[in-house]
Design a protein around this motif. Structure first.
Motif, PDB file in Angstrom:
ATOM      1  N   THR B  24      86.568  -1.568  -5.708  1.00 39.09           N
ATOM      2  CA  THR B  24      86.707  -2.077  -7.063  1.00 39.09           C
ATOM      3  C   THR B  24      86.253  -3.525  -7.180  1.00 39.09           C
ATOM      4  O   THR B  24      86.067  -4.019  -8.268  1.00 39.09           O
ATOM      5  N   GLU B  25      86.068  -4.211  -6.051  1.00 35.52           N
ATOM      6  CA  GLU B  25      85.787  -5.635  -6.132  1.00 35.52           C
ATOM      7  C   GLU B  25      84.336  -6.011  -5.871  1.00 35.52           C
ATOM      8  O   GLU B  25      83.871  -7.040  -6.316  1.00 35.52           O
ATOM      9  N   THR B  26      83.633  -5.200  -5.121  1.00 32.15           N
ATOM     10  CA  THR B  26      82.264  -5.591  -4.809  1.00 32.15           C
ATOM     11  C   THR B  26      81.280  -4.706  -5.563  1.00 32.15           C
ATOM     12  O   THR B  26      81.578  -3.555  -5.893  1.00 32.15           O
ATOM     13  N   VAL B  27      80.113  -5.275  -5.827  1.00 36.02           N
ATOM     14  CA  VAL B  27      79.031  -4.456  -6.344  1.00 36.02           C
ATOM     15  C   VAL B  27      77.829  -4.702  -5.436  1.00 36.02           C
ATOM     16  O   VAL B  27      77.484  -5.838  -5.120  1.00 36.02           O
ATOM     17  N   THR B  28      77.260  -3.601  -4.942  1.00 37.44           N
ATOM     18  CA  THR B  28      76.165  -3.705  -3.989  1.00 37.44           C
ATOM     19  C   THR B  28      74.856  -3.310  -4.669  1.00 37.44           C
ATOM     20  O   THR B  28      74.776  -2.234  -5.264  1.00 37.44           O
ATOM     21  N   ILE B  29      73.892  -4.197  -4.603  1.00 39.54           N
ATOM     22  CA  ILE B  29      72.612  -3.933  -5.255  1.00 39.54           C
ATOM     23  C   ILE B  29      71.499  -3.927  -4.211  1.00 39.54           C
ATOM     24  O   ILE B  29      71.374  -4.856  -3.409  1.00 39.54           O
ATOM     25  N   LEU B  30      70.725  -2.863  -4.217  1.00 37.37           N
ATOM     26  CA  LEU B  30      69.562  -2.756  -3.363  1.00 37.37           C
ATOM     27  C   LEU B  30      68.398  -3.423  -4.096  1.00 37.37           C
ATOM     28  O   LEU B  30      68.143  -3.092  -5.262  1.00 37.37           O
ATOM     29  N   THR B  31      67.747  -4.387  -3.461  1.00 38.92           N
ATOM     30  CA  THR B  31      66.651  -5.066  -4.156  1.00 38.92           C
ATOM     31  C   THR B  31      65.397  -5.060  -3.297  1.00 38.92           C
ATOM     32  O   THR B  31      65.461  -4.838  -2.093  1.00 38.92           O
ATOM     33  N   HIS B  32      64.240  -5.307  -3.898  1.00 34.01           N
ATOM     34  CA  HIS B  32      63.044  -5.502  -3.086  1.00 34.01           C
ATOM     35  C   HIS B  32      63.134  -6.871  -2.429  1.00 34.01           C
ATOM     36  O   HIS B  32      64.007  -7.687  -2.774  1.00 34.01           O
ATOM     37  N   ASP B  33      62.247  -7.153  -1.479  1.00 29.27           N
ATOM     38  CA  ASP B  33      62.448  -8.362  -0.686  1.00 29.27           C
ATOM     39  C   ASP B  33      61.932  -9.628  -1.368  1.00 29.27           C
ATOM     40  O   ASP B  33      61.951 -10.698  -0.778  1.00 29.27           O
ATOM     41  N   SER B  34      61.491  -9.529  -2.619  1.00 35.44           N
ATOM     42  CA  SER B  34      61.122 -10.745  -3.343  1.00 35.44           C
ATOM     43  C   SER B  34      62.216 -11.159  -4.315  1.00 35.44           C
ATOM     44  O   SER B  34      62.041 -12.090  -5.095  1.00 35.44           O
ATOM     45  N   PHE B  35      63.350 -10.454  -4.271  1.00 36.56           N
ATOM     46  CA  PHE B  35      64.432 -10.749  -5.201  1.00 36.56           C
ATOM     47  C   PHE B  35      64.982 -12.144  -4.968  1.00 36.56           C
ATOM     48  O   PHE B  35      65.130 -12.591  -3.841  1.00 36.56           O
ATOM     49  N   GLY B  36      65.284 -12.856  -6.062  1.00 36.20           N
ATOM     50  CA  GLY B  36      65.940 -14.144  -5.908  1.00 36.20           C
ATOM     51  C   GLY B  36      66.622 -14.582  -7.190  1.00 36.20           C
ATOM     52  O   GLY B  36      65.996 -14.578  -8.259  1.00 36.20           O
ATOM     53  N   ILE B  37      67.894 -14.896  -7.124  1.00 37.46           N
ATOM     54  CA  ILE B  37      68.539 -15.629  -8.207  1.00 37.46           C
ATOM     55  C   ILE B  37      69.285 -16.780  -7.536  1.00 37.46           C
ATOM     56  O   ILE B  37      69.514 -16.742  -6.328  1.00 37.46           O
ATOM     57  N   THR B  38      69.642 -17.786  -8.320  1.00 35.83           N
ATOM     58  CA  THR B  38      70.218 -18.981  -7.690  1.00 35.83           C
ATOM     59  C   THR B  38      71.702 -18.788  -7.361  1.00 35.83           C
ATOM     60  O   THR B  38      72.359 -17.900  -7.901  1.00 35.83           O
ATOM     61  N   GLU B  48      82.225 -14.090 -14.286  1.00 42.23           N
ATOM     62  CA  GLU B  48      82.306 -13.354 -15.551  1.00 42.23           C
ATOM     63  C   GLU B  48      82.737 -11.910 -15.367  1.00 42.23           C
ATOM     64  O   GLU B  48      83.417 -11.346 -16.219  1.00 42.23           O
ATOM     65  N   THR B  49      82.318 -11.289 -14.267  1.00 43.17           N
ATOM     66  CA  THR B  49      82.607  -9.865 -14.115  1.00 43.17           C
ATOM     67  C   THR B  49      83.759  -9.594 -13.170  1.00 43.17           C
ATOM     68  O   THR B  49      84.326  -8.504 -13.183  1.00 43.17           O
ATOM     69  N   GLY B  50      84.073 -10.554 -12.295  1.00 46.65           N
ATOM     70  CA  GLY B  50      85.139 -10.328 -11.318  1.00 46.65           C
ATOM     71  C   GLY B  50      84.673  -9.537 -10.104  1.00 46.65           C
ATOM     72  O   GLY B  50      85.450  -9.250  -9.205  1.00 46.65           O
ATOM     73  N   TYR B  51      83.396  -9.157 -10.061  1.00 49.09           N
ATOM     74  CA  TYR B  51      82.870  -8.439  -8.890  1.00 49.09           C
ATOM     75  C   TYR B  51      82.242  -9.424  -7.915  1.00 49.09           C
ATOM     76  O   TYR B  51      81.602 -10.380  -8.335  1.00 49.09           O
ATOM     77  N   GLU B  52      82.393  -9.120  -6.625  1.00 49.97           N
ATOM     78  CA  GLU B  52      81.637  -9.882  -5.638  1.00 49.97           C
ATOM     79  C   GLU B  52      80.272  -9.215  -5.481  1.00 49.97           C
ATOM     80  O   GLU B  52      80.185  -7.996  -5.300  1.00 49.97           O
ATOM     81  N   LEU B  53      79.201 -10.014  -5.581  1.00 51.29           N
ATOM     82  CA  LEU B  53      77.853  -9.444  -5.539  1.00 51.29           C
ATOM     83  C   LEU B  53      77.322  -9.406  -4.102  1.00 51.29           C
ATOM     84  O   LEU B  53      77.276 -10.419  -3.409  1.00 51.29           O
ATOM     85  N   ILE B  54      76.935  -8.214  -3.652  1.00 45.83           N
ATOM     86  CA  ILE B  54      76.276  -8.085  -2.347  1.00 45.83           C
ATOM     87  C   ILE B  54      74.869  -7.551  -2.606  1.00 45.83           C
ATOM     88  O   ILE B  54      74.713  -6.549  -3.319  1.00 45.83           O
ATOM     89  N   THR B  55      73.860  -8.242  -2.104  1.00 46.79           N
ATOM     90  CA  THR B  55      72.518  -7.685  -2.267  1.00 46.79           C
ATOM     91  C   THR B  55      71.941  -7.371  -0.895  1.00 46.79           C
ATOM     92  O   THR B  55      72.191  -8.062   0.078  1.00 46.79           O
ATOM     93  N   ILE B  56      71.186  -6.297  -0.833  1.00 48.09           N
ATOM     94  CA  ILE B  56      70.533  -5.892   0.406  1.00 48.09           C
ATOM     95  C   ILE B  56      69.055  -5.749   0.093  1.00 48.09           C
ATOM     96  O   ILE B  56      68.685  -5.092  -0.878  1.00 48.09           O
ATOM     97  N   ALA B  57      68.216  -6.372   0.911  1.00 48.59           N
ATOM     98  CA  ALA B  57      66.780  -6.365   0.625  1.00 48.59           C
ATOM     99  C   ALA B  57      65.997  -5.818   1.814  1.00 48.59           C
ATOM    100  O   ALA B  57      65.474  -6.572   2.608  1.00 48.59           O
TER     101      ALA B  57
END
Lengths: 541, 327
Positions: B24-38, B48-57
C-alpha cells in the motif's frame, strides 16, 4: 574431526546452493520458457537449428573467440614472465597498466578503438574499421590482463631448478622453455584460456560498437531476438547453443590442463633480477604495453581533458553534477560511491563462496568424488558463458515470489556481480593451490598435524598469496560489470559503468566529456584496487 | 533463540522487499533508461500521494515490453513509462495494460492517444541532423528530403543507426516504410550502395561518426533528434525527414498498486513535470501550453509536419528480418 567434516561439507554445499539459486535456477527458468509452450516444443527448436543463419552465427562466435583467445595468450604469456618472474623498477606500475583494459566498460573500449581505427582516426590507413580483425584486436586488448595475471602468479611459484637442470644438460633456452616450463604453465594457460574464450564468446558491447563484421555473434543475436524481435523462443535456443559451447570449452580446457598437470613441488616465490636473456620478452612486453594497452587509454585521457579543443578540467568538475539533461539520476560522484560500495559487498560475497570452493576444488580426490569435483569446477564457469540478457530476465521471472522475491532488493546487483566474479576468484586461486604436492599435506598429517593445522600451514600461505589477486579481480570485475548491472539497475543504485553508458547516450558535449572523465576515474579506481590488493599480500616464507 | 529470530526477521525483510506489507505504500514504475525527474519532483510526488516511488530502468523499450510479457502473471511493476509509438503495437497485442484515462490529459495530447490504456507523456522527432558549417565550407547544397539522401553524393555523407539495436534507428526505418511502401528495401539498397554508414547506437553515430556536435567524425549528416541542435551550435535538422515518436505510460495489468500507477501518470502530466521534460529527458512535453526552453525555441522546435506512423501498421519482426537480409 566431526567439525572438520561438516566444515568440508558446508564448503561444498553452500557454494553449490548459491550457484543453483542465483544462476542455474533463473537461467534454466528462462530457457525453459523458450522451449516449453504448454508442452515441449521441439519443433520450434528444430526450426532455429535448421536455419543456416544460426550456424553462421555460431561459426562467427567461435572464430572470433578463438582468435581473441589466441591473441591474448600470445601477448600475455611473455608479459606474464616479465611482469611477474623477473624484477625491475616500476614493475607495479606496469602491472597496474596491464590490468586497466580489463576493467574498462566494453563500450568505452569500443569507442576508444573506433577513434583510433575509424575514418579520420590516426590508424585509418590500416583499413581495419568494422572488420573482424578490429573486433579480435579489441578482444585481445580486453582479455590480455586475464592471461597475464593468471599465468604470472603461477609462474612466480614454479621452481626454476627443473628448467635450470635442462639448461645444464645442454638444452637451448627456447627448448628448455618449450619442454620444461611451458608444460608446467599449461594448467594456468588452459585455465586463463577458457575464461578468455568464454568472455570473448559472450562479448556484446565490443562487437556492437566496433561495427558489424558479417553475421553477428550468439550474444548479439540473443539481444536482437529478445529486445528487438521480442522472440524469446529463438533467444532461448541460441542461449542453449551458448551453453553447449561453454561445456565444450570446459572439456577442452580440462583435458589440456589435466594432461600436463603433474603435481609440482611448488616453492615460494621465485623472481630474479632482469637479465640480458630477458631482453626479447622485455622489449615485446614493453611494445605491447605502450602500443596496444596505453594508446587507447591515452586517447581517452586526452579526450577527458579537452573541452572545445582546449585543455581543461571542466569535465572533472562536472562530475559532482548529474550532467545536462540528466537531472533525475544520481551524480557521477554518487555513482562512484555506489560502485565502490556495491563492489565491496559483491567482493565479500564472492570471497565467502569462492575461497572454500577453491580449497575443495584443489584437493586431490579419487573415484566419484573426482567426477563431482570436475563438474563443480566446470559449473562455476557457466556464468561467463551465458548471455547477460538471459540471466537478467531469468532473475526477474524466477526470483519473483517470497521467500525469494529479490526483484526489488538492493542485494540483487551485488549478488549478480558476485556470480560473474566467482569464476575469476576461484580460477585465480586453484592453479596455485592444486599444484601443492599432496605429499606435503600427507607428510604433515603423518607427523600428527590436525586437518585444520594442515590447512593453515600448507594451504594457508598459498591461499594468502593468491587471495590478493582474487580480491583484486573480484572488486575490479564488479566495478566494471555492465551487462547484468544495467539490466537490474535502479536509479538509487546506479553504478559508474551504467552511468557512463547512459551519459554517452545523451546529447550534449558536457555529457560526453563527463563520460570520458568517468571512464578515466573508473580505470584509475580499478587499477588502484588491483595494485593495493596485490601490495597487501604477504609472501610465504 | 533470540539470535535466530533476529536473523530470520532480517532474512524475511530482505526477501520481502516490495511484497505484501509494503504494497500500500510503494509504487513501482518500470521506465526506459533515459527516464529522469528531479529529486524535488520525486519529493513532491511522494508527499502529495503518500506513496514511495521506486523506479526500475532495465533498458530500452524492447526490454520493457519483454519484461512485461515475461512477468505478466506476477508483475514486478505497477506502472510503465517509456513505451514509444514503434513498440506499443506489441503491448496492445499482448494485452499487458489496463485502461486508464488521466484527468490531467491536456487537449493538445488527445490526438496522440492511440489506445485507452496508453497515456501520451512526451514526444519527439527523429530527424536527419546536418552539420551546416561543413556544407557551407564545402560549398555543397544541403539535402532536404528523404529522396535527396538516396543520391550517392549525399548517401556517402550519411551516418544512420541500426534499427535492430536502437529505437531512433527503428523509427527511421518505419519512416522510410511509411514514405516508400513496398519499395522501402530499394531505398535502403540505394543508401547502402551510396556509402551510408550504420552505427550500432545513437551515441556512436552522433559522437563518433557525425562531424557536427563534437566535430570529430567524418559524416556531416547523421540520424538524431529534432532536439539535438539545441545543444550543438552550427547544426540543424532537416524538417521533412522527421518522424514523430510519442512516449506513453500505462497501468500494468494485475498490478499490486494500480492507484499508485494512475497517480504517477497524473503526476507526469502536471505542468511542472511537463515543463521539465526538455531538460531532464530531451523530449518535448505533450502539453503545448508549456513553454519550451529558449534555445529549443530558437533551433529545436518540433518540425510541425512530420512523417506519422500508425502503430497498427508496424510489422516489427518482418521489417527487421528483411532489413538484416539487405546488409
Amino acid at each position: 574431526m566431526r567439525l572438520w567434516k561438516s566444515a568440508w561439507s558446508a564448503a561444498i554445499i553452500i557454494p553449490a546452493a548459491f550457484l543453483a539459486i542465483f544462476f542455474l535456477y533463473p537461467t534454466a527458468t528462462m530457457l525453459w520458457r523458450g522451449i516449453w509452450d504448454g508442452g515441449l516444443d521441439l519443433g520450434g527448436v528444430g526450426n532455429v537449428l535448421a536455419e543456416s543463419r544460426t550456424w553462421k552465427v555460431v561459426w562467427q562466435t567461435v572464430l572470433q573467440a578463438a582468435l581473441g583467445t589466441a591473441g591474448a595468450i600470445l601477448l600475455g604469456v611473455p608479459s606474464a614472465y616479465i611482469l611477474y618472474r623477473v624484477r625491475f623498477p616500476f614493475q607495479k606500475v606496469a602491472r597496474a597498466a596491464a590490468t586497466i583494459p580489463f576493467v574498462l566498460p566494453t563500450v568505452v573500449v569500443g569507442v576508444a578503438f573506433r577513434a583510433l581505427l575509424g575514418r579520420g582516426g590516426p590508424l585509418e590507413f590500416l583499413g581495419l574499421d568494422q572488420t573482424v580483425t578490429a573486433v579480435v584486436i579489441a578482444l585481445t586488448y580486453f582479455n590480455y590482463a586475464v592471461v597475464v595475471r593468471t599465468v604470472g602468479t603461477m609462474w612466480q611459484t614454479l621452481d626454476p631448478r627443473s628448467a635450470q637442470a635442462a639448461r645444464t644438460l645442454g638444452a637451448s633456452p627456447s627448448r628448455a622453455f618449450l619442454t620444461v616450463t611451458l608444460p608446467q604453465l599449461a594448467p594456468a594457460i588452459a585455465s586463463a584460456g577458457a575464461i578468455v574464450f568464454l568472455f570473448c564468446s559472450t562479448s556484446y558491447g565490443l562487437v556492437r560498437t566496433l561495427g558489424s563484421p558479417g553475421y553477428g555473434t550468439l550474444e548479439t543475436e540473443i539481444w536482437r531476438e529478445t529486445t528487438a524481435m521480442l522472440d524469446t523462443r529463438t533467444a532461448a535456443v541460441l542461449s542453449i547453443l551458448q551453453v553447449v559451447i561453454v561445456i565444450l570449452t570446459l572439456i577442452v580446457s580440462e583435458k589440456l590442463s589435466s594432461r600436463t598437470a603433474g603435481r609440482l613441488n611448488l616453492r615460494s616465490h621465485h623472481v630474479s633480477p632482469i637479465g640480458k636473456s630477458d631482453a626479447p620478452a622485455a622489449v615485446f612486453t614493453g611494445l605491447v604495453l605502450v602500443v596496444l594497452i596505453t594508446s587507447p587509454i591515452i586517447s581517452l585521457v586526452a579526450r577527458s581533458l579537452t573541452v572545445d579543443g582546449e585543455w581543461s578540467l571542466k569535465n572533472y568538475r562536472l562530475l559532482a553534477t548529474s550532467g545536462q539533461g540528466f537531472s533525475g539520476g544520481s551524480s557521477v560522484l554518487e555513482a562512484i560511491g555506489n560502485s565502490l560500495r556495491i563492489g565491496l559487498v559483491a567482493t565479500l560475497i564472492s570471497l565467502a563462496i569462492g575461497v572454500p570452493l577453491a580449497l575443495v576444488l584443489s584437493r586431490q580426490v579419487r573415484g566419484p568424488l573426482r567426477t563431482g569435483q570436475s563438474f563443480l569446477s566446470g559449473a562455476i564457469l557457466l556464468p561467463l558463458g551465458v548471455s547477460a540478457v538471459t540471466v537478467g530476465f531469468g532473475f526477474s521471472i524466477a526470483l519473483d515470489s517470497p521467500p525469494l522475491d529479490l526483484r526489488n532488493s538492493p542485494l540483487l546487483i551485488p549478488i549478480a556481480q558476485a556470480v560473474v566474479a566467482l569464476p575469476l576468484v576461484v580460477r585465480s586461486l586453484t592453479p596455485t593451490l592444486s599444484s601443492i604436492a599432496p605429499g606435503r599435506r600427507e607428510a604433515a598429517a603423518t607427523l600428527g598435524a590436525s586437518p585444520w593445522r594442515v590447512l593453515a600451514t600448507i594451504d594457508g600461505p598459498f591461499l594468502v598469496r593468491g587471495i590478493g589477486v582474487a580480491i583484486g579481480f573480484a572488486y575490479a570485475t564488479s566495478l566494471g560489470e555492465f551487462g547484468a548491472t544495467s539490466f537490474l539497475a535502479r536509479p538509487d543504485t546506479q553504478t559508474l559503468p551504467v552511468m557512463i553508458v547512459r551519459l554517452l547516450g545523451r546529447p550534449g558535449g558536457d555529457n560526453y566529456g563527463m563520460a570520458m572523465a568517468g571512464a578515466v576515474i573508473l580505470a584509475i579506481l580499478a587499477a588502484g584496487i588491483m595494485a593495493a590488493a596485490e601490495a597487501a599480500r604477504k609472501d610465504p616464507q | 533463540m533470540k539470535k535466530t529470530c533476529a536473523s530470520l526477521a532480517l532474512v524475511m525483510v530482505l526477501a520481502a522487499c516490495g511484497s505484501e506489507t509494503e504494497k500500500t505504500e510503494t509504487v513501482t514504475i518500470l521506465t526506459h533508461d533515459s527516464f529522469g525527474i528531479t529529486e524535488e519532483q520525486i519529493a513532491v510526488f511522494e508527499e502529495e500521494t503518500g506513496y514511495e516511488l521506486i523506479t526500475i530502468a532495465p533498458g530500452d523499450g524492447g526490454v520493457l515490453v519483454n519484461q512485461l510479457i515475461l512477468n505478466k502473471d506476477n508483475p514486478q511493476a505497477d506502472g510503465v513509462y517509456g513505451l514509444d509509438t514503434f513498440i506499443v503495437g506489441t503491448v496492445l497485442e499482448e494485452d499487458l495494460l489496463d485502461p486508464y484515462t488521466s484527468g490531467n490529459l491536456p487537449d493538445s495530447a488527445t490526438d496522440l492517444v492511440v489506445d485507452e490504456s496508453l497515456t501520451p507523456i512526451d514526444q519527439g522527432e527523429v530527424c536527419i541532423n546536418v552539420d551546416t558549417a561543413w556544407f557551407e565550407e564545402n560549398g555543397i547544397a544541403e539535402p532536404e528530403t528523404l529522396e535527396d539522401l538516396r543520391e550517392p553524393q549525399y548517401a556517402e555523407l550519411l551516418a544512420l543507426i541500426d534499427p535492430v539495436s536502437s529505437s531512433p534507428g527503428f523509427a527511421f526505418l518505419a519512416a522510410t516504410v511509411a514514405e516508400y511502401g513496398d519499395d522501402w528495401e530499394e531505398y535502403w539498397t540505394d543508401l547502402f550502395a551510396g556509402g551510408a554508414r550504420i552505427a550500432s547506437g545513437w551515441s556512436d553515430a552522433y559522437y563518433a561518426d557525425f562531424s557536427g556536435a563534437d566535430g570529430n567524425g567524418p559524416y556531416p549528416l547523421v540520424l538524431s533528434y529534432s532536439s539535438s541542435p539545441a545543444a550543438a551550435p552550427d547544426t540543424d535538422y532537416l524538417p521533412s525527414t522527421c518522424v514523430r515518436q510519442v512516449e506513453y505510460a500505462g497501468v500494468v495489468s494485475n498490478a499490486a498498486n494500480p492507484e499508485g500507477a494512475q497517480a504517477f501518470i497524473d503526476f507526469m502530466l502536471t505542468e511542472d513535470v511537463q515543463a521539465s521534460i526538455p531538460n531532464t529527458m530531451y523530449m518535448y512535453p505533450v502539453d503545448d501550453s508549456v513553454a519550451l526552453p529558449e534555445e529549443w525555441q530558437e533551433s529545436a522546435s518540433l518540425s510541425g509536419d512530420p512523417i506519422i506512423v500508425d502503430p497498427g501498421t508496424i510489422d516489427r519482426g518482418g521489417w527487421l528480418e528483411a532489413f538484416t537480409e539487405l546488409r
